[in-house]
Scaffold this motif. Sequence first.
Motif, PDB file in Angstrom:
ATOM      1  N   ASP A 162       0.827  -1.207   0.000  1.00 11.27           N
ATOM      2  CA  ASP A 162       0.000   0.000   0.000  1.00 11.27           C
ATOM      3  C   ASP A 162       0.862   1.258   0.000  1.00 11.27           C
ATOM      4  O   ASP A 162       0.573   2.221  -0.720  1.00 11.27           O
ATOM      5  N   ALA A 163       1.905   1.253   0.819  1.00 16.89           N
ATOM      6  CA  ALA A 163       2.792   2.423   0.864  1.00 16.89           C
ATOM      7  C   ALA A 163       3.470   2.640  -0.483  1.00 16.89           C
ATOM      8  O   ALA A 163       3.592   3.782  -0.957  1.00 16.89           O
ATOM      9  N   ARG A 164       3.908   1.560  -1.120  1.00 17.60           N
ATOM     10  CA  ARG A 164       4.549   1.692  -2.425  1.00 17.60           C
ATOM     11  C   ARG A 164       3.560   2.214  -3.478  1.00 17.60           C
ATOM     12  O   ARG A 164       3.921   3.022  -4.345  1.00 17.60           O
ATOM     13  N   ALA A 165       2.313   1.744  -3.414  1.00 12.84           N
ATOM     14  CA  ALA A 165       1.304   2.212  -4.363  1.00 12.84           C
ATOM     15  C   ALA A 165       1.021   3.700  -4.190  1.00 12.84           C
ATOM     16  O   ALA A 165       0.862   4.438  -5.177  1.00 12.84           O
ATOM     17  N   LYS A 166       0.986   4.168  -2.937  1.00  7.59           N
ATOM     18  CA  LYS A 166       0.755   5.596  -2.694  1.00  7.59           C
ATOM     19  C   LYS A 166       1.916   6.440  -3.218  1.00  7.59           C
ATOM     20  O   LYS A 166       1.708   7.522  -3.784  1.00  7.59           O
ATOM     21  N   VAL A 167       3.122   5.949  -3.039  1.00  6.44           N
ATOM     22  CA  VAL A 167       4.284   6.688  -3.545  1.00  6.44           C
ATOM     23  C   VAL A 167       4.242   6.774  -5.064  1.00  6.44           C
ATOM     24  O   VAL A 167       4.504   7.830  -5.663  1.00  6.44           O
ATOM     25  N   ILE A 168       3.884   5.655  -5.712  1.00  2.58           N
ATOM     26  CA  ILE A 168       3.812   5.651  -7.174  1.00  2.58           C
ATOM     27  C   ILE A 168       2.719   6.593  -7.670  1.00  2.58           C
ATOM     28  O   ILE A 168       2.892   7.339  -8.643  1.00  2.58           O
ATOM     29  N   ALA A 169       1.542   6.575  -6.982  1.00  2.00           N
ATOM     30  CA  ALA A 169       0.449   7.466  -7.376  1.00  2.00           C
ATOM     31  C   ALA A 169       0.838   8.933  -7.206  1.00  2.00           C
ATOM     32  O   ALA A 169       0.547   9.778  -8.063  1.00  2.00           O
ATOM     33  N   ALA A 170       1.502   9.251  -6.095  1.00  2.00           N
ATOM     34  CA  ALA A 170       1.940  10.627  -5.871  1.00  2.00           C
ATOM     35  C   ALA A 170       2.961  11.064  -6.911  1.00  2.00           C
ATOM     36  O   ALA A 170       2.919  12.204  -7.403  1.00  2.00           O
TER      37      ALA A 170
END
Length: 228
Positions: A162-170
Amino acid sequence: MKIVQEYERAVIFRLGRLIGGAKGPGLFWIIPCVDTFRKVDLRTVSFEIPPQEVLTKDSVTIMVDAVVYYRIFNPTVSITKVENANRATQMIAQTTLRNMLGTKSLADILKDREEMSEQMEAVLYAASKNWGIIVERVELKDVKLPTSLQRAMAAEAEATRDARAKVIAADGEMKASRALKEAADVMSESPAALQLRYMQTLTEIATERNSTIVFPLPIDLISSFLRR
């Protein structure tokens, strides 16, 4: 007259004393009531180490089982140096498995299983070669983790994803905003480009089968009203 198979050897004792080396394969002779002999199988033997409860270096309790492959290369020594060579090999394999895994962390056990198998094979060979036995291969079969630890590791992995997905989205939003800013800068330098963009948007809307009617309103007209 006795016979042993190609994969067998016979160790002969005469009045309790060992006579020469192992006999076979094929025919050999013994003196009744004086000689005794024991057959030794030279084929590779495999056995499973029962699941062992092991406390790892980082204080995690796990269950580990393994498979050991070995064979007898010196029949005479395997009979005269140890009472039961097969059982002795199995017992030392269990002890070696527990002792070796106790010095490793859980991460090392899960990551370096092949290396640990090779280390265990070397330890077993050094211990059993004096019994006329050579350990050919050791394989760790399964590592069972406690249910609570499995849930904790799954939750940790999910949080990491989840943290990696948020970083990619940002990161994607930041790149998109930069691209929009660059496009706006280009259109502000050429008013005709903005009009062409209006027309392109209308063309895209017209290709869709809908009843929406769009009236483009020039932004310059709105800005003139705002100045007043």
